[in-house]
Scaffold this active site. Sequence first.
Site, short mmCIF file in Angstrom:
data_model
loop_
_atom_site.label_atom_id
_atom_site.label_comp_id
_atom_site.label_asym_id
_atom_site.label_seq_id
_atom_site.Cartn_x
_atom_site.Cartn_y
_atom_site.Cartn_z
N ARG A 19 2.91 -12.68 -16.14
CA ARG A 19 1.93 -11.80 -16.82
C ARG A 19 2.03 -12.13 -18.30
O ARG A 19 3.08 -11.90 -18.91
CB ARG A 19 2.24 -10.33 -16.53
CG ARG A 19 1.46 -9.38 -17.40
CD ARG A 19 1.53 -7.96 -16.92
NE ARG A 19 0.64 -7.75 -15.78
CZ ARG A 19 0.18 -6.55 -15.40
NH1 ARG A 19 0.54 -5.47 -16.05
NH2 ARG A 19 -0.62 -6.44 -14.38
N HIS A 62 -7.69 -11.32 -14.28
CA HIS A 62 -6.72 -10.58 -13.46
C HIS A 62 -7.06 -10.84 -11.98
O HIS A 62 -7.61 -9.99 -11.30
CB HIS A 62 -6.85 -9.09 -13.80
CG HIS A 62 -5.68 -8.26 -13.37
ND1 HIS A 62 -4.57 -8.79 -12.74
CD2 HIS A 62 -5.46 -6.92 -13.47
CE1 HIS A 62 -3.71 -7.81 -12.48
NE2 HIS A 62 -4.23 -6.68 -12.91
N GLN A 102 -5.89 -8.59 -8.95
CA GLN A 102 -6.59 -7.31 -8.95
C GLN A 102 -7.95 -7.44 -8.24
O GLN A 102 -8.29 -6.65 -7.36
CB GLN A 102 -6.80 -6.83 -10.39
CG GLN A 102 -7.50 -5.50 -10.49
CD GLN A 102 -6.66 -4.37 -9.92
OE1 GLN A 102 -5.50 -4.24 -10.25
NE2 GLN A 102 -7.25 -3.56 -9.06
N ASP A 104 -12.39 0.21 -16.37
CA ASP A 104 -11.02 -0.12 -16.76
C ASP A 104 -10.79 0.50 -18.14
O ASP A 104 -11.74 1.01 -18.76
CB ASP A 104 -10.88 -1.66 -16.83
CG ASP A 104 -9.47 -2.15 -17.12
OD1 ASP A 104 -8.52 -1.33 -17.08
OD2 ASP A 104 -9.30 -3.35 -17.42
N CYS A 121 -8.79 -0.32 -11.82
CA CYS A 121 -7.59 -1.12 -11.52
C CYS A 121 -6.32 -0.32 -11.76
O CYS A 121 -5.28 -0.65 -11.19
CB CYS A 121 -7.60 -2.39 -12.35
SG CYS A 121 -7.70 -2.10 -14.12
N ARG A 142 -3.15 -4.08 -3.26
CA ARG A 142 -2.49 -5.07 -4.10
C ARG A 142 -1.31 -5.66 -3.32
O ARG A 142 -1.06 -6.86 -3.34
CB ARG A 142 -1.96 -4.44 -5.40
CG ARG A 142 -3.02 -3.99 -6.39
CD ARG A 142 -3.76 -5.15 -7.02
NE ARG A 142 -2.90 -6.09 -7.68
CZ ARG A 142 -2.45 -5.98 -8.95
NH1 ARG A 142 -2.83 -4.97 -9.69
NH2 ARG A 142 -1.68 -6.91 -9.48
N1 CP Z 1 -3.67 -2.84 -12.11
C1 CP Z 1 -2.52 -3.38 -12.54
O1 CP Z 1 -2.39 -4.60 -12.67
O2 CP Z 1 -1.52 -2.49 -12.74
P1 CP Z 1 -0.16 -2.78 -13.53
O3 CP Z 1 -0.54 -3.09 -14.96
O4 CP Z 1 0.62 -1.50 -13.40
O5 CP Z 1 0.54 -3.93 -12.90
N1 NVA Z 2 -7.46 -4.59 -18.89
C1 NVA Z 2 -6.17 -4.01 -18.69
C2 NVA Z 2 -5.77 -4.16 -17.25
C3 NVA Z 2 -4.43 -3.56 -16.91
C4 NVA Z 2 -4.09 -3.73 -15.46
C5 NVA Z 2 -5.15 -4.66 -19.61
O1 NVA Z 2 -5.18 -5.89 -19.78
O2 NVA Z 2 -4.33 -3.95 -20.19
#
Ligand code: CP
Ligand code: NVA
Length: 316
Positions: free
Chosen positions: A113, A140, A143, A235, A275, A303
């Site tokens: 990530r 993502h 997701q 989101d 999400c 997920r």
């Molecule tokens: N939706 C999602 O990716 O959640 P987290 O940021 O908690 O992993």
């Molecule tokens: N758009 C958000 C998604 C988190 C799962 C972020 O990048 O923080």
Amino acid sequence: MTSHPSLPLPELSVHDLLCTSDLTTEDIEHVFTTAVTLKAGRDEHNQVLRQKRLAMIFEKDSLRTRFTFDIGMQDLGGSCVFMDHRDARLGSRESVKDMARNLERWVDCIVARTFKHKVLDELAANADIPIINGLSDFVHPCQALADFMTLRERWGNPAGKTLTYVGDGNNTCHSLIHTAAKLGTHIRACSPEGYEPNARVVSEAMRVAHQTGAEISILNDPDAAADGADAIYTDVWASMGQEDEIEERNGLFAPYQVNADMMARAKPDAFFMHCLPAHRGSEVTADVMDGHQSIVYDIAENRLHVQKALLALLIR
Ligand code: CP
Ligand code: NVA
């Protein structure tokens, strides 16, 4: 085909999962069918990844992605090591290339990530093991696969249905556009001016949509976007790393809040999707988030299943 006595594991056309736009429509179907089989929970699948190891390296916070990959790996008989990288960007202590070349000697797959998407490209270019994108600033993919798996459970084939995304044209939005285009789902992405999704993502998706029958619309008017939709997705207005813009964004995005009025414009049986994490009172009201049209926790559950499928299909 890899031979496993009980779980057919079709070859995907990709080595890594960096972006759903890299997957063919057939690949996405393979992920879904494998996830559905795994979700059915037959015991004989428990050891598909016996003695396999996963490394997770996260530059940002996570609940869902971290837990579901860790639990998923354990469910399939493998193990997982987590490296918290929130205090230092990948590449700061040693090069991303050297990290990749070390890790591939010890583990069978990396979930990362990151802030910069190109760090994932660099990991993939330098490691022979599969790299899975657990969220970057650009996309993502895990997701979106869980989102569409959930819609597929409700709708059957998602082709021809209309998914409306309201809010920031961000990573989540990009992966929804990529995936909708591949699956023939019409997608309307609606954002304030200046916050629309990346133009290259849209033009690429439009090219794919010509083949699949999907319609891709980029809008600024939330009423028009919600009218007659089969699902409405939102989101957070400020993603991780954009915390200093929260106040400015709260003002700009207020007309894009998903509330009962917006849901009333959609089809009566439309779903609400997010999400997560969600901010009740900002991008969504509590009544919608916790209401009967909300499928947010079903998505969160999926997920796990979709990522187990990815692990089982990508790790050889
Ligand atoms: N939706 C999602 O990716 O959640 P987290 O940021 O908690 O992993
Ligand atoms: N758009 C958000 C998604 C988190 C799962 C972020 O990048 O923080």
